[in-house]
Motif scaffolding. Structure first.
Motif, PDB file in Angstrom:
ATOM      1  N   HIS A   4       2.877  11.082  11.597  1.00 62.40           N
ATOM      2  CA  HIS A   4       4.112  10.445  12.075  1.00 62.40           C
ATOM      3  C   HIS A   4       4.266   9.012  11.574  1.00 62.40           C
ATOM      4  N   GLY A   5       3.832   8.774  10.348  1.00 63.86           N
ATOM      5  CA  GLY A   5       3.975   7.454   9.750  1.00 63.86           C
ATOM      6  C   GLY A   5       5.079   7.445   8.710  1.00 63.86           C
ATOM      7  N   GLU A   6       5.185   6.318   8.025  1.00 57.13           N
ATOM      8  CA  GLU A   6       6.187   6.155   6.977  1.00 57.13           C
ATOM      9  C   GLU A   6       5.503   5.631   5.724  1.00 57.13           C
ATOM     10  N   ILE A   7       5.956   6.075   4.576  1.00 56.15           N
ATOM     11  CA  ILE A   7       5.457   5.572   3.310  1.00 56.15           C
ATOM     12  C   ILE A   7       6.670   5.179   2.469  1.00 56.15           C
ATOM     13  N   ALA A  51      -0.568  11.676  -0.387  1.00 54.53           N
ATOM     14  CA  ALA A  51      -0.471  10.545   0.549  1.00 54.53           C
ATOM     15  C   ALA A  51       0.724  10.725   1.477  1.00 54.53           C
ATOM     16  N   ARG A  52       1.848  11.136   0.927  1.00 52.65           N
ATOM     17  CA  ARG A  52       3.052  11.348   1.744  1.00 52.65           C
ATOM     18  C   ARG A  52       2.815  12.433   2.785  1.00 52.65           C
ATOM     19  N   ALA A  53       2.170  13.515   2.398  1.00 45.75           N
ATOM     20  CA  ALA A  53       1.894  14.609   3.340  1.00 45.75           C
ATOM     21  C   ALA A  53       0.999  14.140   4.482  1.00 45.75           C
ATOM     22  N   ILE A  54      -0.012  13.344   4.164  1.00 40.27           N
ATOM     23  CA  ILE A  54      -0.932  12.837   5.197  1.00 40.27           C
ATOM     24  C   ILE A  54      -0.205  11.887   6.141  1.00 40.27           C
ATOM     25  N   VAL A  55       0.553  10.963   5.574  1.00 39.99           N
ATOM     26  CA  VAL A  55       1.281   9.983   6.388  1.00 39.99           C
ATOM     27  C   VAL A  55       2.306  10.683   7.279  1.00 39.99           C
ATOM     28  N   VAL A  92       4.821  -2.413  -8.841  1.00 36.56           N
ATOM     29  CA  VAL A  92       5.123  -1.313  -7.931  1.00 36.56           C
ATOM     30  C   VAL A  92       4.217  -1.463  -6.714  1.00 36.56           C
ATOM     31  N   THR A  93       4.832  -1.444  -5.529  1.00 31.62           N
ATOM     32  CA  THR A  93       4.089  -1.600  -4.279  1.00 31.62           C
ATOM     33  C   THR A  93       4.354  -0.403  -3.384  1.00 31.62           C
ATOM     34  N   PHE A  94       3.291   0.164  -2.853  1.00 33.32           N
ATOM     35  CA  PHE A  94       3.385   1.252  -1.895  1.00 33.32           C
ATOM     36  C   PHE A  94       2.993   0.695  -0.537  1.00 33.32           C
ATOM     37  N   ALA A  95       3.765   1.012   0.491  1.00 32.07           N
ATOM     38  CA  ALA A  95       3.465   0.556   1.847  1.00 32.07           C
ATOM     39  C   ALA A  95       3.381   1.764   2.772  1.00 32.07           C
ATOM     40  N   VAL A  96       2.389   1.749   3.648  1.00 33.29           N
ATOM     41  CA  VAL A  96       2.204   2.813   4.634  1.00 33.29           C
ATOM     42  C   VAL A  96       2.225   2.167   6.009  1.00 33.29           C
ATOM     43  N   ARG A  97       3.028   2.745   6.918  1.00 35.33           N
ATOM     44  CA  ARG A  97       3.137   2.208   8.272  1.00 35.33           C
ATOM     45  C   ARG A  97       2.877   3.308   9.289  1.00 35.33           C
ATOM     46  N   PHE A  98       2.095   2.975  10.299  1.00 36.74           N
ATOM     47  CA  PHE A  98       1.832   3.873  11.418  1.00 36.74           C
ATOM     48  C   PHE A  98       2.156   3.126  12.707  1.00 36.74           C
ATOM     49  N   ALA A  99       2.686   3.844  13.684  1.00 37.76           N
ATOM     50  CA  ALA A  99       2.934   3.246  14.988  1.00 37.76           C
ATOM     51  C   ALA A  99       1.607   3.130  15.735  1.00 37.76           C
TER      52      ALA A  99
END
Length: 46
Positions: free
Chosen positions: A22-25, A14-18, A34-41
């Motif tokens: 150019h996103g953030e995890i 997931a980290r590699a894809i994000v 435990v919460t995982f958040a993914v952000r894309f511009a």
């Protein structure tokens, strides 16, 4: 989380894809949750 206390390859993938997009995890843990958040511009439109 598995019995070993690890999240396995899933989080690494997931980290590699994000990162490739150019996103953030991020991860947070509160009161045992435990919460995982993914952000894309947003892509700017012409």
């Amino acid at each position: 989380m598995g019995e070993t206390g690890h999240y396995g390859l899933g989080l690494a993938i997931a980290r590699a894809i994000v990162t490739a997009h150019h996103g953030e995890i991020s991860v947070s843990c509160t009161n045992g949750w435990v919460t995982f958040a993914v952000r894309f511009a947003r892509e700017e439109q012409a």
